[in-house]
Design a protein around this motif. Structure first.
Motif, mmCIF file in Angstrom:
data_model
loop_
_atom_site.group_PDB
_atom_site.id
_atom_site.type_symbol
_atom_site.label_atom_id
_atom_site.label_comp_id
_atom_site.label_asym_id
_atom_site.label_seq_id
_atom_site.Cartn_x
_atom_site.Cartn_y
_atom_site.Cartn_z
ATOM 1 N N HIS A 1 0.803 -1.214 0.000
ATOM 2 C CA HIS A 1 0.000 0.000 0.000
ATOM 3 C C HIS A 1 0.840 1.270 0.000
ATOM 4 O O HIS A 1 0.322 2.369 0.178
ATOM 5 N N GLY A 2 2.156 1.127 -0.171
ATOM 6 C CA GLY A 2 3.005 2.293 -0.362
ATOM 7 C C GLY A 2 3.449 2.994 0.903
ATOM 8 O O GLY A 2 3.918 4.132 0.856
ATOM 9 N N LEU A 3 3.362 2.328 2.054
ATOM 10 C CA LEU A 3 3.797 2.951 3.307
ATOM 11 C C LEU A 3 5.267 2.660 3.591
ATOM 12 O O LEU A 3 5.942 3.481 4.215
ATOM 13 N N ALA A 4 5.733 1.490 3.198
ATOM 14 C CA ALA A 4 7.122 1.078 3.449
ATOM 15 C C ALA A 4 7.801 0.787 2.117
ATOM 16 O O ALA A 4 7.218 0.156 1.230
ATOM 17 N N LYS A 5 9.040 1.237 1.990
ATOM 18 C CA LYS A 5 9.719 1.076 0.704
ATOM 19 C C LYS A 5 10.220 -0.341 0.462
ATOM 20 O O LYS A 5 10.625 -0.672 -0.639
ATOM 21 N N ARG A 6 10.185 -1.172 1.506
ATOM 22 C CA ARG A 6 10.491 -2.586 1.321
ATOM 23 C C ARG A 6 9.634 -3.408 2.271
ATOM 24 O O ARG A 6 9.126 -2.898 3.269
#
Length: 274
Positions: A251-256
């Motif tokens: 969902h685009g909160l953490a880059k990995r």
């Protein structure tokens, strides 16, 4: 979830987690729609403008998760409007997102809270950790998308076995490393306290909470979710924790995508309640 995102995005290492989850809540009750929107079920959210107080919050993330997994509505299927303040007086903290350039997320008008977005018709639905002021005030233009959220939440649990996690206990990493027995000691302390809370809920001598049918609710919850319905430890919470790792990344909160083993103190990975 804020801890997970800071760990992934900012290399935050000052604290380590222990698998004690002191706040959990089902979130079907936190999806609202306008009564004139024509939205009668989650699948109707396709293509609609959806307001939120904080796209990256734990509550909003869990809601996006069950909308996708149980109802087939992906985050990008809705057009998100992030309010600049909450109707409870809160101010969302700025957060960096790792979303595609064309992801449908925009900031709402300055000074307009999520409740006002919905009542004014700027959005047709609302996903938020708080209950909007308009609903609390009995505004006839606002309703829950799940008419009986209690039933919907029980169905979700029966289908998934997941009791959504909101908060975990953290310990300063330097102190935990210097005192290797500390994580287990804290874990055991919280487990013992929870046992006392269970006993308080079970008693019929005198109610310990100001709810008239608390004992009945306690018995029905145990019948459905088991004797230890609020478990601590990695193993009984593995599915919920893996969903957190998946949702925060997808969902685009953490880059990995993190693993559970990364964020919990090594001494607590196999710990179980007695």
């Amino acid at each position: 979830i804020p801890y997970v995102t800071r760990y992934a995005n900012e290399d935050f290492r000052a604290y380590t987690l222990i698998p004690v989850f002191v706040s959990r809540i089902f979130r079907h009750r936190n999806v609202f729609v306008r009564t004139d929107s024509g939205i009668e079920k989650p699948e109707d959210l396709q293509g609609e403008r959806v307001g939120t107080t904080h796209y990256g919050s734990s509550a909003t993330t869990w809601i996006r998760g069950f909308l996708e997994d149980q109802h087939g509505i992906k985050p990008g299927d809705m057009r998100w409007v992030e309010a600049t303040k909450g109707s409870d007086g809160s101010t969302p903290k700025p957060q960096e997102y790792f979303l595609p350039d064309d992801f449908p997320l925009e900031k709402g008008p300055p000074g307009v809270d999520e409740s006002e977005l919905l009542v004014s018709g700027k959005v047709q639905a609302l996903v938020a950790p708080i209950t909007p002021k308009a609903f609390l005030d009995g505004d006839p233009t606002v309703k829950r998308i799940f008419p009986n959220p209690f039933a919907a939440e029980k169905t979700y649990y029966k289908e998934t076995g997941v009791f959504p996690i909101m908060h975990a206990i953290a310990i300063r990493r330097d102190i935990a490393d210097k005192n290797p027995e500390l994580p287990k000691t804290v874990f055991d302390m919280y487990s013992k306290a929870k046992g006392a809370a269970y006993a308080d809920l079970e008693t019929t001598t005198a109610l310990k909470v100001t709810l008239p049918w608390a004992t009945q609710e306690f018995e029905e919850t145990r019948a459905m979710m088991g004797k230890n319905f609020w478990p601590y430890g990695i193993k009984p919470n593995r599915k919920a924790l893996d969903l957190v790792m998946r949702y925060t990344h997808e969902h685009g909160l953490a880059k990995r995508r993190l693993t559970v083993e990364e964020i919990f103190h090594p001494s607590t990975l196999d710990i179980m309640e007695s």
